[in-house]
Design a protein around this motif. Structure first.
Motif: not given
Length: 360
Positions: A123, A152, A154, A156, A165-166, A168-170, A172, A174, A225
């Protein structure tokens, strides 16, 4: 009962029971059973443990839940500093500016996490502190280095809520933790993900151009989540636990090439390795990654020197008998006990034979 350790304060361990599926507000305050203390089994945040409730039912019904941890369950993974266990993902947070992006420090985190076999998400925060052209160039360079290695990424901005939002998708579903240099915006990111947290943050020092730690202890923070283990970060992160010959295994690009080296103990150094496949293909490795490897190698060499003269064997703190685990008496106490027994035997012989010309 089984639960997860959500916080540790002094000698108290706060456990969320699995059956509650609740938050830290529903946790049980526990102490360690004496056998765990004797075995020197360290309990850390994120550990799943077996525990027993203590006190009367009336006492427990008044929400005065107290218990004792009797067993640490098998861990998925574990990091000793800071003490966390059972992570699904570690987010390595770096700032693009303030403080400036430090590739060597970033590679230090990645090598460390590779050693402990923990999945990583990169990140890069504070992408609002530069103009678009410069930011595009930085992003392209980062992607060029780390995407081929399977990471991966991201980008921010905790301030502008960009990339959340990206992110949060990674994460979720976990259990995750954040790490990175002080001042890169870890607490700010958590506040952006959930403004109700209101975690303490500090600005960058104008003099030192770096931040200060604001998180003082590890603690699980529950989201709708996903679950975050907020930690103070790594302390004194140097490679004083890896042998030089093994370091290349934690750099994917070096590991893929080192089998082609002529010598098995090759350390892949430019001025030493004559038949090194890594050096022959150095153009395939980013310069910041190779420079990081060379820097970490010097630390690993110091470790090898220490091992050569002192060894690394450690005696287990527990033993098993009839499928039951027992704590061993410490080496120091055993040595004292043998000395005492030996002296007692000698005194007995002196009394019986009346001479001190004895060897035991």
């Amino acid at each position: 009962m089984i639960g997860i350790v959500c916080k540790i304060h002094s000698d108290f361990y706060y456990v969320i029971p699995n059956e509650n599926k609740g938050t830290a507000a529903n946790c049980v305050e526990c102490k360690l059973r004496e056998i765990l203390k004797k075995q020197k089994n360290k309990v850390v945040v994120g550990d799943y443990v077996e525990f027993e409730l203590q006190g009367t039912k009336e006492f427990q019904s008044n929400n005065n839940l107290q218990g004792a941890i009797v067993k640490i369950l098998k861990r998925k993974n574990f990091i000793p500093r800071p003490g966390v266990a059972n992570l699904d993902l570690m987010i390595v947070v770096s700032s693009i500016f303030e403080p400036d992006l430090d590739f060597v420090q970033l590679n230090r985190y990645l090598t460390f996490l590779k050693y402990y076999n923990i999945d990583v998400l990169l990140c890069f925060n504070k992408d609002d502190l530069t103009n678009k052209d410069e930011l595009d160039e930085i992003k392209a360079n980062i992607s060029k280095i780390y995407k081929p290695l399977g990471y991966k990424i991201v980008f921010t901005s905790a301030l502008n809520k960009d990339g959340l939002n990206t992110l949060k998708r990674y994460i979720k579903g976990k259990t995750i933790a954040l790490t990175g240099q002080s001042g890169v915006g870890k607490s700010s990111l958590l506040n952006a993900l959930n403004p109700e947290l209101n975690l303490k943050t500090k600005s960058i020092s104008d003099k030192l151009k770096r931040g200060t730690h604001t998180t003082r202890h590890s603690e699980i923070i529950e989201f709708n989540d996903f679950r975050i283990i907020d930690t103070p970060g790594f302390s004194r992160l140097i490679f004083d636990f890896i042998l030089p010959k093994d370091l290349g295994n934690y750099f994917s690009e070096i590991k893929s090439l080192k089998d082609g080296c002529k010598y098995r103990d090759c350390l892949h150094l430019i001025d030493v390795s004559k038949e090194c496949n890594v050096i022959k293909n150095l153009d395939k490795i980013d310069i910041s990654r190779y420079e990081s490897y060379v820097e970490f190698l010097e630390e690993a060499k110091l470790y090898k020197t220490k091992v050569t003269f002192e060894g690394i064997k450690q005696e287990s703190a527990s033993k098993t008998n009839n499928n039951k685990e027992f704590a061993k008496i410490s080496t120091k106490k055993r040595a004292h006990s043998r000395k005492k027994l030996k002296q007692g035997t000698k005194n007995l012989l002196l009394e019986n034979h009346g001479t001190d010309d004895l060897e035991i």
